[in-house]
Design an enzyme around this catalytic site. Structure first.
Site, PDB file in Angstrom:
ATOM      1  N   TYR A  44       0.844  -1.200   0.000  1.00  0.00           N
ATOM      2  CA  TYR A  44       0.000   0.000   0.000  1.00  0.00           C
ATOM      3  C   TYR A  44       0.881   1.251   0.000  1.00  0.00           C
ATOM      4  O   TYR A  44       0.653   2.186  -0.776  1.00  0.00           O
ATOM      5  CB  TYR A  44      -0.928  -0.040   1.219  1.00  0.00           C
ATOM      6  CG  TYR A  44      -1.821   1.163   1.361  1.00  0.00           C
ATOM      7  CD1 TYR A  44      -2.840   1.415   0.447  1.00  0.00           C
ATOM      8  CD2 TYR A  44      -1.657   2.055   2.417  1.00  0.00           C
ATOM      9  CE1 TYR A  44      -3.665   2.522   0.578  1.00  0.00           C
ATOM     10  CE2 TYR A  44      -2.482   3.153   2.563  1.00  0.00           C
ATOM     11  CZ  TYR A  44      -3.478   3.384   1.637  1.00  0.00           C
ATOM     12  OH  TYR A  44      -4.287   4.490   1.775  1.00  0.00           O
ATOM     13  N   GLU A  50     -11.927   5.234   4.987  1.00  0.00           N
ATOM     14  CA  GLU A  50     -11.424   6.051   6.101  1.00  0.00           C
ATOM     15  C   GLU A  50     -12.458   6.109   7.220  1.00  0.00           C
ATOM     16  O   GLU A  50     -12.102   6.063   8.401  1.00  0.00           O
ATOM     17  CB  GLU A  50     -11.049   7.454   5.629  1.00  0.00           C
ATOM     18  CG  GLU A  50      -9.861   7.506   4.703  1.00  0.00           C
ATOM     19  CD  GLU A  50      -8.528   7.097   5.316  1.00  0.00           C
ATOM     20  OE1 GLU A  50      -8.413   7.015   6.557  1.00  0.00           O
ATOM     21  OE2 GLU A  50      -7.587   6.850   4.541  1.00  0.00           O
ATOM     22  N   TRP A 105      -5.617   0.716  10.464  1.00  0.00           N
ATOM     23  CA  TRP A 105      -5.741   0.723   9.011  1.00  0.00           C
ATOM     24  C   TRP A 105      -5.450  -0.661   8.445  1.00  0.00           C
ATOM     25  O   TRP A 105      -5.989  -1.054   7.411  1.00  0.00           O
ATOM     26  CB  TRP A 105      -4.804   1.777   8.413  1.00  0.00           C
ATOM     27  CG  TRP A 105      -4.935   1.919   6.934  1.00  0.00           C
ATOM     28  CD1 TRP A 105      -3.967   1.682   6.016  1.00  0.00           C
ATOM     29  CD2 TRP A 105      -6.092   2.310   6.189  1.00  0.00           C
ATOM     30  NE1 TRP A 105      -4.452   1.901   4.745  1.00  0.00           N
ATOM     31  CE2 TRP A 105      -5.762   2.288   4.816  1.00  0.00           C
ATOM     32  CE3 TRP A 105      -7.396   2.668   6.538  1.00  0.00           C
ATOM     33  CZ2 TRP A 105      -6.659   2.607   3.810  1.00  0.00           C
ATOM     34  CZ3 TRP A 105      -8.293   2.984   5.533  1.00  0.00           C
ATOM     35  CH2 TRP A 105      -7.935   2.955   4.191  1.00  0.00           C
TER      36      TRP A 105
END
Length: 186
Positions: free
Chosen positions: A23, A45, A53
């Site tokens: 990522y 988000e 995350w």
């Protein structure tokens, strides 16, 4: 700065596990445009709020499947039956408030004149130098505060200033890769 044994210097959070590294190296901080692409980032988000995350990244494909590849038009048409289906989907984060917010956000995005992408990008700050240290990276900026306020005014939910700034970082609106990071500056 760190590296994952491959000799590349990365932002500290982007070394391990591999899903973070991929990522970090391939997506985070790269400019992303397009209404559905931005809707995915707003949605993920929001789901991340209060979680790691890493949880969201590992469930990303399941989120895409559950939310019709984050098509604004399709998610805006979701019904109460869809919300109930999503609550039963073990592949995603099953939080009723976040599911309802995602559906509400799709409806709000569908109503935006000019589209979500242009709206979000209209809050882009002036480019600045990359931060030297992770402690130099802000959690909130005047622009993220203004974006969150504007989104809320238009009916968006789960879009506070910190969440808005995380999205701004993710979509490359700001470049918070550290100065020594191998990822090319934009």
């Amino acid at each position: 700065m760190s590296n994952a044994g491959d000799g590349l210097t990365r932002c500290p959070w982007g070394e391990t596990p591999e899903v973070y590294r991929d990522y970090h190296d391939q997506e985070w901080g790269r400019p992303i445009r397009g209404d559905d692409a931005l809707f995915e980032r707003v949605s993920l988000e929001a789901f991340q709020s209060g979680l790691s995350w890493l949880v969201i990244l590992r469930k990303r494909e399941a989120f895409r499947k559950a939310f019709a590849d984050f098509s604004i038009a399709k998610v805006a048409a979701f019904t109460e039956a869809d919300a109930a289906r999503l609550l039963g989907d073990a592949g995603i984060v099953r939080n009723r408030m976040k599911i309802d917010a995602t559906i509400a956000n799709a409806k709000a995005a569908a109503e935006l004149d000019g589209g979500l992408s242009d709206f979000v990008w209209s809050f882009a700050p002036e480019p600045r130098a990359r931060p030297a240290r992770i402690t130099d990276v802000p959690a909130v900026t005047p622009e993220s505060t203004a974006l969150a306020k504007a989104l809320k005014k238009r009916g968006f939910k789960f879009v506070g200033p910190t969440t808005a700034y995380a999205m701004m970082q993710a979509i490359g609106m700001v470049d918070d890769h550290l100065a020594d990071c191998h990822v090319p500056a934009r």
